[in-house]
Scaffold this motif. Sequence first.
Motif, PDB file in Angstrom:
ATOM      1  N   ARG A 130      22.071  37.734   9.503  1.00 35.02           N
ATOM      2  CA  ARG A 130      23.402  38.018   8.957  1.00 35.02           C
ATOM      3  C   ARG A 130      23.336  38.774   7.632  1.00 35.02           C
ATOM      4  NH1 ARG A 130      25.092  31.924   8.641  1.00 35.02           N
ATOM      5  NH2 ARG A 130      23.003  32.005   7.750  1.00 35.02           N
ATOM      6  N   ALA A 131      22.172  38.807   7.014  1.00 38.18           N
ATOM      7  CA  ALA A 131      22.041  39.506   5.729  1.00 38.18           C
ATOM      8  C   ALA A 131      22.336  40.995   5.919  1.00 38.18           C
ATOM      9  CB  ALA A 131      20.640  39.306   5.165  1.00 38.18           C
ATOM     10  N   GLU A 132      23.235  41.530   5.119  1.00 32.60           N
ATOM     11  CA  GLU A 132      23.649  42.923   5.284  1.00 32.60           C
ATOM     12  C   GLU A 132      22.588  43.905   4.808  1.00 32.60           C
ATOM     13  OE1 GLU A 132      27.429  43.663   3.563  1.00 32.60           O
ATOM     14  OE2 GLU A 132      28.477  42.163   4.765  1.00 32.60           O
ATOM     15  N   LYS A 133      21.950  43.612   3.675  1.00 33.14           N
ATOM     16  CA  LYS A 133      20.935  44.512   3.137  1.00 33.14           C
ATOM     17  C   LYS A 133      19.726  43.694   2.657  1.00 33.14           C
ATOM     18  CE  LYS A 133      24.216  48.074   1.663  1.00 33.14           C
ATOM     19  NZ  LYS A 133      24.704  48.909   0.535  1.00 33.14           N
ATOM     20  N   PRO A 134      18.979  43.120   3.598  1.00 34.42           N
ATOM     21  CA  PRO A 134      17.856  42.255   3.199  1.00 34.42           C
ATOM     22  C   PRO A 134      16.757  42.989   2.451  1.00 34.42           C
ATOM     23  CG  PRO A 134      17.802  42.706   5.545  1.00 34.42           C
ATOM     24  CD  PRO A 134      19.108  43.235   5.051  1.00 34.42           C
ATOM     25  N   TRP A 135      16.729  44.318   2.539  1.00 38.65           N
ATOM     26  CA  TRP A 135      15.692  45.080   1.834  1.00 38.65           C
ATOM     27  C   TRP A 135      15.949  45.127   0.331  1.00 38.65           C
ATOM     28  CZ3 TRP A 135      18.809  46.863   5.751  1.00 38.65           C
ATOM     29  CH2 TRP A 135      19.927  47.588   5.365  1.00 38.65           C
ATOM     30  N   GLU A 136      17.113  44.648  -0.115  1.00 40.58           N
ATOM     31  CA  GLU A 136      17.423  44.657  -1.542  1.00 40.58           C
ATOM     32  C   GLU A 136      16.991  43.349  -2.194  1.00 40.58           C
ATOM     33  OE1 GLU A 136      21.550  45.598  -1.960  1.00 40.58           O
ATOM     34  OE2 GLU A 136      21.248  47.729  -1.582  1.00 40.58           O
ATOM     35  N   GLY A 137      15.830  42.834  -1.814  1.00 41.96           N
ATOM     36  CA  GLY A 137      15.313  41.600  -2.393  1.00 41.96           C
ATOM     37  C   GLY A 137      14.483  41.859  -3.638  1.00 41.96           C
ATOM     38  N   LYS A 138      13.734  40.859  -4.036  1.00 41.89           N
ATOM     39  CA  LYS A 138      12.938  40.954  -5.260  1.00 41.89           C
ATOM     40  C   LYS A 138      11.634  41.713  -5.058  1.00 41.89           C
ATOM     41  CE  LYS A 138      14.768  36.605  -7.121  1.00 41.89           C
ATOM     42  NZ  LYS A 138      14.414  35.242  -7.594  1.00 41.89           N
ATOM     43  N   GLY A 139      11.231  41.898  -3.809  1.00 37.66           N
ATOM     44  CA  GLY A 139      10.018  42.666  -3.540  1.00 37.66           C
ATOM     45  C   GLY A 139       8.764  42.006  -4.082  1.00 37.66           C
ATOM     46  N   TRP A 140       7.775  42.843  -4.365  1.00 31.76           N
ATOM     47  CA  TRP A 140       6.494  42.320  -4.829  1.00 31.76           C
ATOM     48  C   TRP A 140       6.598  41.692  -6.207  1.00 31.76           C
ATOM     49  CZ3 TRP A 140       2.994  41.393  -1.448  1.00 31.76           C
ATOM     50  CH2 TRP A 140       2.916  42.179  -0.297  1.00 31.76           C
ATOM     51  N   ASP A 141       7.455  42.223  -7.068  1.00 31.26           N
ATOM     52  CA  ASP A 141       7.611  41.625  -8.393  1.00 31.26           C
ATOM     53  C   ASP A 141       8.108  40.191  -8.273  1.00 31.26           C
ATOM     54  OD1 ASP A 141       6.728  43.829  -9.765  1.00 31.26           O
ATOM     55  OD2 ASP A 141       8.727  44.709 -10.004  1.00 31.26           O
ATOM     56  N   GLY A 142       8.990  39.942  -7.303  1.00 29.09           N
ATOM     57  CA  GLY A 142       9.459  38.577  -7.085  1.00 29.09           C
ATOM     58  C   GLY A 142       8.338  37.656  -6.643  1.00 29.09           C
ATOM     59  N   ARG A 143       7.475  38.158  -5.767  1.00 26.45           N
ATOM     60  CA  ARG A 143       6.332  37.358  -5.320  1.00 26.45           C
ATOM     61  C   ARG A 143       5.387  37.068  -6.472  1.00 26.45           C
ATOM     62  NH1 ARG A 143       4.135  33.283  -3.112  1.00 26.45           N
ATOM     63  NH2 ARG A 143       2.046  33.592  -2.238  1.00 26.45           N
ATOM     64  N   PHE A 144       5.132  38.052  -7.312  1.00 25.56           N
ATOM     65  CA  PHE A 144       4.235  37.850  -8.449  1.00 25.56           C
ATOM     66  C   PHE A 144       4.819  36.831  -9.432  1.00 25.56           C
ATOM     67  CE2 PHE A 144       2.763  42.519  -7.825  1.00 25.56           C
ATOM     68  CZ  PHE A 144       2.067  42.138  -6.680  1.00 25.56           C
ATOM     69  N   GLU A 145       6.127  36.873  -9.608  1.00 25.72           N
ATOM     70  CA  GLU A 145       6.772  35.914 -10.514  1.00 25.72           C
ATOM     71  C   GLU A 145       6.635  34.492  -9.972  1.00 25.72           C
ATOM     72  OE1 GLU A 145       8.576  34.414 -13.807  1.00 25.72           O
ATOM     73  OE2 GLU A 145       7.802  36.446 -13.460  1.00 25.72           O
ATOM     74  N   GLU A 146       6.742  34.332  -8.655  1.00 26.29           N
ATOM     75  CA  GLU A 146       6.566  33.009  -8.052  1.00 26.29           C
ATOM     76  C   GLU A 146       5.172  32.461  -8.333  1.00 26.29           C
ATOM     77  OE1 GLU A 146       7.287  33.405  -3.919  1.00 26.29           O
ATOM     78  OE2 GLU A 146       9.445  33.772  -4.132  1.00 26.29           O
ATOM     79  N   LEU A 147       4.165  33.302  -8.222  1.00 28.27           N
ATOM     80  CA  LEU A 147       2.785  32.855  -8.464  1.00 28.27           C
ATOM     81  C   LEU A 147       2.568  32.510  -9.936  1.00 28.27           C
ATOM     82  CD1 LEU A 147       0.845  35.376  -6.174  1.00 28.27           C
ATOM     83  CD2 LEU A 147       1.257  32.945  -5.766  1.00 28.27           C
ATOM     84  N   ARG A 148       3.177  33.268 -10.825  1.00 25.00           N
ATOM     85  CA  ARG A 148       3.047  32.945 -12.258  1.00 25.00           C
ATOM     86  C   ARG A 148       3.704  31.606 -12.584  1.00 25.00           C
ATOM     87  NH1 ARG A 148       4.062  38.765 -15.140  1.00 25.00           N
ATOM     88  NH2 ARG A 148       5.910  38.677 -13.846  1.00 25.00           N
ATOM     89  N   LYS A 149       4.802  31.304 -11.906  1.00 32.61           N
ATOM     90  CA  LYS A 149       5.474  30.022 -12.127  1.00 32.61           C
ATOM     91  C   LYS A 149       4.634  28.852 -11.642  1.00 32.61           C
ATOM     92  CE  LYS A 149      10.241  31.701 -12.061  1.00 32.61           C
ATOM     93  NZ  LYS A 149      11.550  31.700 -11.338  1.00 32.61           N
ATOM     94  N   GLN A 150       3.680  29.135 -10.750  1.00 29.33           N
ATOM     95  CA  GLN A 150       2.756  28.100 -10.291  1.00 29.33           C
ATOM     96  C   GLN A 150       1.603  27.884 -11.270  1.00 29.33           C
ATOM     97  OE1 GLN A 150       1.444  28.928  -6.251  1.00 29.33           O
ATOM     98  NE2 GLN A 150       3.512  29.517  -5.614  1.00 29.33           N
ATOM     99  N   GLY A 151       1.627  28.605 -12.386  1.00 31.42           N
ATOM    100  CA  GLY A 151       0.604  28.438 -13.409  1.00 31.42           C
ATOM    101  C   GLY A 151      -0.574  29.375 -13.272  1.00 31.42           C
ATOM    102  N   LEU A 152      -0.460  30.388 -12.423  1.00 28.52           N
ATOM    103  CA  LEU A 152      -1.556  31.325 -12.227  1.00 28.52           C
ATOM    104  C   LEU A 152      -1.459  32.481 -13.225  1.00 28.52           C
ATOM    105  CD1 LEU A 152      -1.634  31.513  -8.325  1.00 28.52           C
ATOM    106  CD2 LEU A 152      -3.058  30.112  -9.829  1.00 28.52           C
ATOM    107  N   ARG A 153      -2.616  32.944 -13.645  1.00 27.43           N
ATOM    108  CA  ARG A 153      -2.680  34.074 -14.581  1.00 27.43           C
ATOM    109  C   ARG A 153      -2.783  35.373 -13.788  1.00 27.43           C
ATOM    110  NH1 ARG A 153      -7.154  36.727 -16.172  1.00 27.43           N
ATOM    111  NH2 ARG A 153      -8.502  35.039 -15.388  1.00 27.43           N
TER     112      ARG A 153
END
Length: 255
Positions: A130-153
Motif C-alpha cells: 500500500r506504500a505509495e512511494k516506498p523508495w523514499e525511505g532512509k536508504g543506506w544512511d538509515g541502515r548505518f544510523e541503526e547500526l550506530r545506535k547499537q553501539g557500533l563504531r
Amino acid sequence: MKRLNFAAAPIAAVTILMCGAMVAACKPSEQRVAQDVERKRIECLDKPCEGDTTPTFNPTREQLIKLNGQWFVAPKAYVKGFAGLAFYWPSKTPLIGRDDGTDYPEKSRDYYDVAIEIFLTGRQRWPDPRAEKPWEGKGWDGRFEELRKQGLRIEREMLRPELERVRFFDAQGKQYRHEYFLATTQRKTLGDGVPGVACDLPDPRPKALPRCTGGVFWQEDVYADFRFHAKHAVDWPAINQEIVRVLNLAKKVQP
C-alpha cells in the motif's frame, strides 16, 4: 400386510444428519474460498497463469516476464526462470552465453563465482504494497544510523573516487558481519541516495560463498534484488551500471 419398522426410522434419520454434517464440515468456508482466490490472484500477478492474454513477441530471441500484472519482453539470453535476469562478471556475457557460440572467460567457472543475478518482483510482494512511494525511505544512511545506535563504531573509507567502503566495529574491535560498498558517483533509479550493496566478510574456506546483496526500485511497481560473489565487491560501481543496463533491456508491452 407389510409391517413398518418405526424403530429403524430414528436411526436412519440420525445417519442422514451425520452424513450431511460431514459434507458441510468438508466444504470450504466462504472465508477460506475468498482467501484462496486472493492468494491465487497475487501469485498470478508475478507469473504467467492459465487464461492470460499474452503480448506478441519473438520466442526465438525474447521471453515474456510478468510483474505486478504487467507484461515485459526481455532478451532471452539474459532471462533466468519466471522473473529473473543474469549475466557473468567481469565479461558481461549474458546467461546463455554469446550469440556466436564462442567461449567467454567464465564458461568453465562455477556459476555462483561469476554470476550477477537479478530477481524481479511486483508491488504485491513488497512488505507493504500500500506504500505509495516506498523508495523514499532512509536508504543506506538509515541502515548505518541503526547500526550506530547499537553501539557500533563506523569507519568510512574511499577506496576510489567512485567507491566508498563502510565498515562497523564493536567496542572490542570485532568487525560487524557485513561491510557496505557505495557507488558514490551514481544515483538510484528511483529515490535519493547512491546505489549500494551489503557484502559478507571474506571467508578463507575453499567452498565458502560470501555474497553481496542489494536491491533497487527499478520502476514504481517493480523491485529488483540482486546478488553476486563478495569477491566482486570492489567492482560494484561497474556492476551496478551493467545491472541497470540489463534491466532496461526489458520493455513493458501490452497484450
